[in-house]
Design an enzyme around this catalytic site. Structure first.
Site, PDB file in Angstrom:
ATOM      1  N   ASN A  10      14.003 -23.121  78.991  1.00 11.98           N
ATOM      2  CA  ASN A  10      14.663 -23.769  80.132  1.00 11.98           C
ATOM      3  C   ASN A  10      14.317 -25.258  80.105  1.00 11.98           C
ATOM      4  O   ASN A  10      13.195 -25.633  80.416  1.00 11.98           O
ATOM      5  CB  ASN A  10      14.165 -23.125  81.437  1.00 11.98           C
ATOM      6  CG  ASN A  10      14.684 -23.849  82.671  1.00 11.98           C
ATOM      7  OD1 ASN A  10      15.644 -24.609  82.604  1.00 11.98           O
ATOM      8  ND2 ASN A  10      14.038 -23.598  83.805  1.00 11.98           N
ATOM      9  N   LYS A  12      15.467 -27.522  81.996  1.00 15.84           N
ATOM     10  CA  LYS A  12      15.575 -28.160  83.323  1.00 15.84           C
ATOM     11  C   LYS A  12      16.405 -29.447  83.198  1.00 15.84           C
ATOM     12  O   LYS A  12      17.343 -29.484  82.416  1.00 15.84           O
ATOM     13  CB  LYS A  12      14.188 -28.419  83.917  1.00 15.84           C
ATOM     14  CG  LYS A  12      13.288 -27.194  83.809  1.00 15.84           C
ATOM     15  CD  LYS A  12      12.034 -27.310  84.603  1.00 15.84           C
ATOM     16  CE  LYS A  12      11.141 -26.119  84.294  1.00 15.84           C
ATOM     17  NZ  LYS A  12      10.120 -25.883  85.288  1.00 15.84           N
ATOM     18  N   HIS A  93      16.124 -19.457  89.918  1.00 17.20           N
ATOM     19  CA  HIS A  93      14.874 -20.090  89.482  1.00 17.20           C
ATOM     20  C   HIS A  93      14.169 -20.650  90.725  1.00 17.20           C
ATOM     21  O   HIS A  93      14.824 -21.096  91.667  1.00 17.20           O
ATOM     22  CB  HIS A  93      15.192 -21.208  88.482  1.00 17.20           C
ATOM     23  CG  HIS A  93      13.967 -21.757  87.825  1.00 17.20           C
ATOM     24  ND1 HIS A  93      13.150 -22.679  88.444  1.00 17.20           N
ATOM     25  CD2 HIS A  93      13.403 -21.493  86.621  1.00 17.20           C
ATOM     26  CE1 HIS A  93      12.141 -22.961  87.636  1.00 17.20           C
ATOM     27  NE2 HIS A  93      12.273 -22.260  86.528  1.00 17.20           N
ATOM     28  N   GLU A  95      12.867 -23.351  91.333  1.00 15.90           N
ATOM     29  CA  GLU A  95      13.257 -24.723  91.716  1.00 15.90           C
ATOM     30  C   GLU A  95      14.600 -24.728  92.446  1.00 15.90           C
ATOM     31  O   GLU A  95      14.848 -25.583  93.292  1.00 15.90           O
ATOM     32  CB  GLU A  95      13.276 -25.616  90.463  1.00 15.90           C
ATOM     33  CG  GLU A  95      11.843 -25.917  90.003  1.00 15.90           C
ATOM     34  CD  GLU A  95      11.649 -26.074  88.510  1.00 15.90           C
ATOM     35  OE1 GLU A  95      12.644 -26.291  87.789  1.00 15.90           O
ATOM     36  OE2 GLU A  95      10.493 -25.963  88.054  1.00 15.90           O
ATOM     37  N   GLU A 161       8.275 -14.854  87.447  1.00 19.30           N
ATOM     38  CA  GLU A 161       7.719 -16.199  87.340  1.00 19.30           C
ATOM     39  C   GLU A 161       6.919 -16.515  88.598  1.00 19.30           C
ATOM     40  O   GLU A 161       7.503 -16.945  89.614  1.00 19.30           O
ATOM     41  CB  GLU A 161       8.853 -17.215  87.209  1.00 19.30           C
ATOM     42  CG  GLU A 161       9.676 -17.051  85.958  1.00 19.30           C
ATOM     43  CD  GLU A 161      10.214 -18.391  85.500  1.00 19.30           C
ATOM     44  OE1 GLU A 161       9.797 -18.830  84.422  1.00 19.30           O
ATOM     45  OE2 GLU A 161      11.016 -19.000  86.203  1.00 19.30           O
ATOM     46  N   GLY A 167       5.030 -24.788  85.599  1.00 22.78           N
ATOM     47  CA  GLY A 167       4.805 -26.210  85.358  1.00 22.78           C
ATOM     48  C   GLY A 167       3.426 -26.705  85.788  1.00 22.78           C
ATOM     49  O   GLY A 167       3.196 -27.908  85.892  1.00 22.78           O
TER      50      GLY A 167
HETATM   51  C1  PEP Z   1      10.280 -22.389  84.032  1.00 21.57           C
HETATM   52  O1  PEP Z   1      10.848 -23.468  84.154  1.00 21.57           O
HETATM   53  O2  PEP Z   1      10.877 -21.342  84.281  1.00 21.57           O
HETATM   54  C2  PEP Z   1       8.885 -22.382  83.610  1.00 21.57           C
HETATM   55  C3  PEP Z   1       8.276 -21.231  83.495  1.00 21.57           C
HETATM   56  O3  PEP Z   1       8.308 -23.597  83.376  1.00 21.57           O
HETATM   57  P1  PEP Z   1       6.888 -23.832  82.624  1.00 21.57           P
HETATM   58  O4  PEP Z   1       6.926 -23.037  81.360  1.00 21.57           O
HETATM   59  O5  PEP Z   1       6.825 -25.300  82.406  1.00 21.57           O
HETATM   60  O6  PEP Z   1       5.826 -23.327  83.548  1.00 21.57           O
END
Ligand code: PEP
Length: 242
Positions: A10, A12, A93, A95, A161, A167
């Site tokens: 991803n 982003k 997600h 975000e 997640e 992040g």
């Molecule tokens: C994500 O954006 O879904 C994610 C898991 O980001 P990261 O790997 O940076 O934690």
């Protein structure tokens, strides 16, 4: 038994056309082991489609609208994503939930619209830090599954997640991932692919992929590190067959 997994990158709101070109041309020279989905920003998708020629790499979008079409300026429909070459779409997600106030109900509609338009939604769920500290992780996940998973169609994946792990450099422990995925497996059955996401890196991805009920990983930050991500997608685990 195959150990081929689904690895989703991803990007982003990161990357660029030159970064995409650089990665695509590098990957085409490599022997890719896993099944890969890359989710770059929307405008890069048609270019990626035109230049991709690996059966192991598919395209995913980072969101789609819950309606098929209409007066929704700035939004993007599942049918156009399919038309420009996407096979997958991330839905819900954290975000999107946080910055666009997406609810479980909306996420469910988006997933159903995605499936109706030939996309495989990857539905993201996960507890926040406060919920985790209150010991509510499994009940939050169960509720998110009940309320945000498409009720029409079964061709979707679920990504666990933990919000506090995205992040942040903090990964859920292997024990926490095992517990969450085992509960999700019980609730969702054997046919749904379960991914883990949250600070997955070149240093921890093999351990995570080796856990029961982990069919793949969703990777944010590390998918933007060309060398790390390329190693992760090409690395054939020991004693595997395909
Ligand atoms: C994500 O954006 O879904 C994610 C898991 O980001 P990261 O790997 O940076 O934690």
């Amino acid at each position: 038994m195959t150990t081929q997994k689904l690895i989703v990158g991803n990007w982003k709101m990161n990357g660029s056309l030159s970064f995409l070109k650089e990665n695509l041309s590098y990957w085409q020279t490599q022997k890719i082991f896993h099944q890969i989905v890359i989710c770059p920003p929307f405008p890069l998708l048609p270019f990626a489609k035109e230049h991709l020629n690996s059966p192991f790499i598919s395209l995913g979008a980072q969101d789609c609208h819950n309606k098929v079409s209409g007066a929704f300026t700035g939004d993007i429909s599942a049918s156009i994503l399919y038309e420009v070459g996407c096979q997958y779409v991330l839905i819900g997600h954290s975000e999107r939930r946080q910055y666009h106030n997406e609810t479980n109900e909306l996420i469910k509609e988006k997933g159903e619209t995605a499936i109706a338009n030939h996309l495989i939604p990857i539905i993201c769920i996960g507890e926040n830090l406060q919920e985790r500290e209150q010991g509510k992780t499994l009940s939050i996940l169960s509720n998110q599954v009940t309320t945000s998973i498409p009720s029409k169609g079964s061709n979707f994946c679920v990504a666990y997640e933990p919000v506090w792990a995205i992040g942040t450099g903090k990964t859920a422990s292997l024990n926490d991932i095992t517990k969450a995925h085992s509960a999700l497996r019980q609730q969702l059955g054997q046919n749904i692919k379960l991914l883990y996401g949250g600070s997955v890196t070149i240093d921890n991805y093999l351990e995570i992929l080796s856990l029961d009920n982990v069919d793949g990983v969703l990777i944010g930050g590390a998918s933007l590190k060309k060398d790390d991500f390329s190693r992760m997608i090409c690395n054939e685990p020991a004693n595997s067959t395909r």
